[in-house]
Write an enzyme that holds these catalytic residues in place. Structure first.
Site, PDB file in Angstrom:
ATOM      1  N   ASP A 154      -7.678  -7.216   1.873  1.00 18.53           N
ATOM      2  CA  ASP A 154      -6.665  -7.249   2.928  1.00 18.53           C
ATOM      3  C   ASP A 154      -7.281  -6.663   4.179  1.00 18.53           C
ATOM      4  O   ASP A 154      -8.216  -5.861   4.092  1.00 18.53           O
ATOM      5  CB  ASP A 154      -5.448  -6.382   2.568  1.00 18.53           C
ATOM      6  CG  ASP A 154      -5.706  -4.910   2.848  1.00 18.53           C
ATOM      7  OD1 ASP A 154      -6.404  -4.275   2.030  1.00 18.53           O
ATOM      8  OD2 ASP A 154      -5.284  -4.411   3.904  1.00 18.53           O
TER       9      ASP A 154
ATOM     10  N   CYS B 287      -4.900 -26.005  15.574  1.00 16.59           N
ATOM     11  CA  CYS B 287      -6.075 -26.826  15.872  1.00 16.59           C
ATOM     12  C   CYS B 287      -5.746 -28.324  15.895  1.00 16.59           C
ATOM     13  O   CYS B 287      -6.430 -29.101  16.549  1.00 16.59           O
ATOM     14  CB  CYS B 287      -7.190 -26.514  14.878  1.00 16.59           C
ATOM     15  SG  CYS B 287      -7.815 -24.836  15.082  1.00 16.59           S
TER      16      CYS B 287
ATOM     17  N   CYS C 126      -5.472 -26.465  10.762  1.00 11.30           N
ATOM     18  CA  CYS C 126      -4.216 -25.730  10.925  1.00 11.30           C
ATOM     19  C   CYS C 126      -3.388 -26.368  12.043  1.00 11.30           C
ATOM     20  O   CYS C 126      -3.902 -27.154  12.842  1.00 11.30           O
ATOM     21  CB  CYS C 126      -4.468 -24.250  11.196  1.00 11.30           C
ATOM     22  SG  CYS C 126      -4.852 -23.837  12.911  1.00 11.30           S
TER      23      CYS C 126
ATOM     24  N   HIS D 151      -3.988 -19.753  13.446  1.00 11.99           N
ATOM     25  CA  HIS D 151      -5.365 -20.213  13.236  1.00 11.99           C
ATOM     26  C   HIS D 151      -6.198 -19.183  12.472  1.00 11.99           C
ATOM     27  O   HIS D 151      -6.932 -19.532  11.545  1.00 11.99           O
ATOM     28  CB  HIS D 151      -6.068 -20.570  14.539  1.00 11.99           C
ATOM     29  CG  HIS D 151      -7.537 -20.746  14.310  1.00 11.99           C
ATOM     30  ND1 HIS D 151      -8.066 -21.845  13.671  1.00 11.99           N
ATOM     31  CD2 HIS D 151      -8.580 -19.898  14.507  1.00 11.99           C
ATOM     32  CE1 HIS D 151      -9.363 -21.682  13.509  1.00 11.99           C
ATOM     33  NE2 HIS D 151      -9.707 -20.509  14.005  1.00 11.99           N
TER      34      HIS D 151
ATOM     35  N   ASP E 142       0.874  -1.183   0.000  1.00  4.58           N
ATOM     36  CA  ASP E 142       0.000   0.000   0.000  1.00  4.58           C
ATOM     37  C   ASP E 142       0.904   1.224   0.000  1.00  4.58           C
ATOM     38  O   ASP E 142       2.050   1.187   0.442  1.00  4.58           O
ATOM     39  CB  ASP E 142      -0.954  -0.026   1.202  1.00  4.58           C
ATOM     40  CG  ASP E 142      -2.129   0.946   1.014  1.00  4.58           C
ATOM     41  OD1 ASP E 142      -2.181   1.622  -0.041  1.00  4.58           O
ATOM     42  OD2 ASP E 142      -2.977   1.044   1.913  1.00  4.58           O
TER      43      ASP E 142
END
Ligand code: GUN
Ligand code: ZN
Length: 381
Positions: free
Chosen positions: A276, A319, A316, A344, A102
């Site tokens: 984003d 988890c 993930c 996560h 950006d």
């Protein structure tokens, strides 16, 4: 006929793989110098050349193809000289996939109270040495050329989305003038893609005027800016829909600063390809885990003896290996807790986007939307 955009005129080509028959949603392959990106895509934000608490290896394991950095921060530290010596940010941070930066104006205006906007650029006091600095469109592009991201953003004049009156119109016109200055200053059009940023607040006519002018400039992609600042969802989504109606189909559309799951689902239906937001990683640092049907505040006592994974539907690392109780118990003693939650939450965003892409590919995106909202508001059905 092939839907592929003309190659190498810009360092980007967009191949549309599937379009939803009911909504404006589409799935594309966006070819960038460092990576082919599957869209719709969510880009995690690594402001300073690092994702707080997450390594590049972990981002790759999460299947991130494109991440975002900020010109304002990177221009201060490490600064363009170091970036030039390092051979650009990809090398410097050891990230060989795609990057987007950006332009800096938005961060400055949102982070620094002292920023002053003139036709020249954004004037501000450096938080590092208190010197007065000026970020012009030319300087922003020069820094972004040193950073070397696959996609770079024009410097825009951003006003808060709830602003009304002549300031909104001024900012819109100035953003068009600054786009022209950015296009002129762009030193690496062969391997960096400059995106225009549509402004115009919540005013339909200003948005359309801005869209028409910017589409004439024929940039490699377009962002929708100035939204997601606390305005009503209805107004926000209408501006997005109006924008995608006026943008060329063969170029990527990027809705800036958007990352709530509901907005991602809706904006994909409106034909947006890229997003984003700091939200998933920022909220992780406050102990909050994202789930399909809401969120968990893992610092709360109720999780002290909850031995389930954070999210039973998530594969993930966090988890698979850890429990809510563990993260709760180490929260105050170890930054690992925050790293685990960041992983996560990024995995959550990636999974949501993958589910969106697959449902569009398989022609069942309308059903996906219905089931998403049904899970979110079970008692409304
Ligand atoms: N991030 C979120 N919204 C905006 C915007 O309107 N302009 C820029 N440059 N960045 C943003
Ligand atoms: Zn998970």
């Amino acid at each position: 006929a092939s839907k592929m955009a003309a190659p190498t005129k810009h360092a980007l080509s967009l191949q549309i793989l599937a379009e939803c028959g009911t909504t404006k949603a589409r799935v594309c392959k966006m070819k960038l110098p460092h990576q082919v990106v599957d869209t719709p895509v969510f880009m995690p934000v690594g402001t300073q050349g690092t994702m707080k608490g997450v390594t590049c290896e972990q981002l790759k394991d999460l299947n991130c193809q494109l991440i975002l950095g900020n010109t304002y921060h990177l221009g201060m530290r490490p600064g363009p000289d170091t970036l030039d010596k390092a051979g650009g940010l990809h090398n410097f941070m050891d990230w060989n996939r795609a990057l987007l930066t950006d332009s800096g104006g938005f961060q400055m205006v949102s982070l620094l109270k002292l920023a002053e906007i003139t036709e020249q650029g954004v004037k501000f006091e450096s938080p590092y040495n208190q010197k007065e600095m000026l970020l012009t469109p030319e300087r922003s592009i020069e820094i972004q050329n040193s950073i070397g991201a696959d996609i770079i953003m024009q410097l825009d004049d951003v006003v808060h989305s709830l602003t009304t009156g002549p300031r909104v119109e001024e900012a819109m016109h100035r953003s068009i003038r600054w786009l022209d200055r950015c296009i002129k200053a762009q030193g690496r059009p062969h391997d960096q893609n400059l995106f225009a940023i549509i402004q115009g607040g919540l005013d339909k006519d200003l948005r359309i005027q801005c869209l028409k002018e910017m589409v004439k400039r024929d940039t490699p992609g377009y962002a929708i800016g100035g939204l997601s600042g606390g305005e009503e969802k209805d107004k926000f989504w209408r501006m997005v829909s109006l924008s995608t109606d006026h943008l060329p189909k063969n170029k990527p559309r990027y809705c800036m600063g958007v990352g709530y799951a509901m907005d991602l689902v809706v904006c994909c239906a409106l034909g947006v390809d890229m997003y984003d937001c700091v939200y998933p990683t920022r909220t992780a640092r406050f102990g909050c885990a994202l789930l399909m049907d809401g969120q968990l505040q893992l610092k709360n006592k109720q999780f002290a003896n909850d031995f389930q994974p954070v999210d039973k539907d998530c594969v993930c690392f966090t988890c698979q290996r850890h429990t809510r109780a563990y993260i709760h118990s180490i929260w105050n003693f170890s930054t690992v807790a925050c790293q685990l939650l960041s992983i996560h939450n990024i995995a959550f965003q990636m999974r949501l986007m993958k589910n969106i892409r697959e449902s569009i590919m398989e022609g069942r995106f309308p059903e996906f939307i219905r089931s998403y909202f049904k899970d979110l508001y079970p008692d409304k059905n």
